[in-house]
Design a protein around this motif. Structure first.
Motif, PDB file in Angstrom:
ATOM      1  N   TYR A  86       0.839  -1.204   0.000  1.00 20.27           N
ATOM      2  CA  TYR A  86       0.000   0.000   0.000  1.00 20.27           C
ATOM      3  C   TYR A  86       0.871   1.250   0.000  1.00 20.27           C
ATOM      4  CZ  TYR A  86      -2.978   3.776   1.603  1.00 20.27           C
ATOM      5  OH  TYR A  86      -3.622   4.981   1.713  1.00 20.27           O
ATOM      6  N   TRP A  87       1.864   1.283   0.885  1.00 18.15           N
ATOM      7  CA  TRP A  87       2.706   2.481   0.987  1.00 18.15           C
ATOM      8  C   TRP A  87       3.570   2.668  -0.260  1.00 18.15           C
ATOM      9  CZ3 TRP A  87       0.784   5.850   3.877  1.00 18.15           C
ATOM     10  CH2 TRP A  87       0.133   5.508   5.057  1.00 18.15           C
ATOM     11  N   GLU A  90       1.256   4.115  -2.788  1.00 23.79           N
ATOM     12  CA  GLU A  90       1.038   5.533  -2.449  1.00 23.79           C
ATOM     13  C   GLU A  90       2.234   6.362  -2.913  1.00 23.79           C
ATOM     14  OE1 GLU A  90      -1.018   8.621  -1.143  1.00 23.79           O
ATOM     15  OE2 GLU A  90      -1.673   6.897   0.020  1.00 23.79           O
ATOM     16  N   LYS A  97      -3.235  11.468  -4.200  1.00 21.06           N
ATOM     17  CA  LYS A  97      -3.318  11.196  -2.756  1.00 21.06           C
ATOM     18  C   LYS A  97      -4.503  10.266  -2.536  1.00 21.06           C
ATOM     19  CE  LYS A  97      -2.426  12.269   1.632  1.00 21.06           C
ATOM     20  NZ  LYS A  97      -1.700  11.336   2.354  1.00 21.06           N
ATOM     21  N   LEU A  98      -4.199   8.971  -2.369  1.00 16.73           N
ATOM     22  CA  LEU A  98      -5.228   7.935  -2.344  1.00 16.73           C
ATOM     23  C   LEU A  98      -6.303   8.186  -1.305  1.00 16.73           C
ATOM     24  CD1 LEU A  98      -2.887   4.856  -2.776  1.00 16.73           C
ATOM     25  CD2 LEU A  98      -4.248   5.982  -4.536  1.00 16.73           C
ATOM     26  N   SER A  99      -5.901   8.502  -0.075  1.00 17.84           N
ATOM     27  CA  SER A  99      -6.881   8.684   0.992  1.00 17.84           C
ATOM     28  C   SER A  99      -7.816   9.863   0.701  1.00 17.84           C
ATOM     29  CB  SER A  99      -6.193   8.854   2.343  1.00 17.84           C
ATOM     30  OG  SER A  99      -5.321   9.955   2.329  1.00 17.84           O
TER      31      SER A  99
END
Length: 129
Positions: A86-87, A90, A97-99
């Protein structure tokens, strides 16, 4: 004795699955469950991918190990790999910016993340075997 072992194994699997989801929840700067209550499909897709990927790694770890301790160890190794993936994803998408996109309900990002999680878990699962 076999029934006791099965019950213990299932209990451990459920706890590990829930623990995996809690840790994934900590990785997002928003409350996943609140976003689900609001009907945020992007977060739902990403969470579904997290759940499936955690289950795949856990299932392979359970299938390939006769000891609960070894299963837990290999699940931990596989789960850490999922978090790292995941990181890395990212980091590899600096303009995205995924979030932020998930919180805004960007379904395309939710689908992409679900696929990244599930695809990574299959690759990790092949390493565990």
């Amino acid at each position: 004795m076999i029934v006791v072992n099965i019950v213990i194994s299932v209990a451990v699997i459920i706890v590990l699955q829930l623990l995996g989801m809690v840790v994934f929840g900590w990785m997002t700067p928003f409350n996943d469950l609140e976003e689900l209550k609001r009907g945020n499909a992007a977060v739902g897709l990403a969470m579904g991918g997290k759940f499936m990927s955690t289950a795949i790694v856990l299932g392979v770890a359970a299938y390939t190990n006769s000891s609960i301790w070894h299963m837990m160890l290999w699940f931990a190794v596989g789960y850490v790999c999922l978090v790292i993936a995941y990181w890395i994803f990212e980091w590899a998408t600096p303009g995205l910016k995924l979030s932020d996109h998930l919180k805004q309900g960007n379904v395309a990002v939710g689908i992409l993340l679900a696929c990244v999680y599930v695809g990574t878990s299959f690759a990790i699962g092949s390493l565990i075997i």
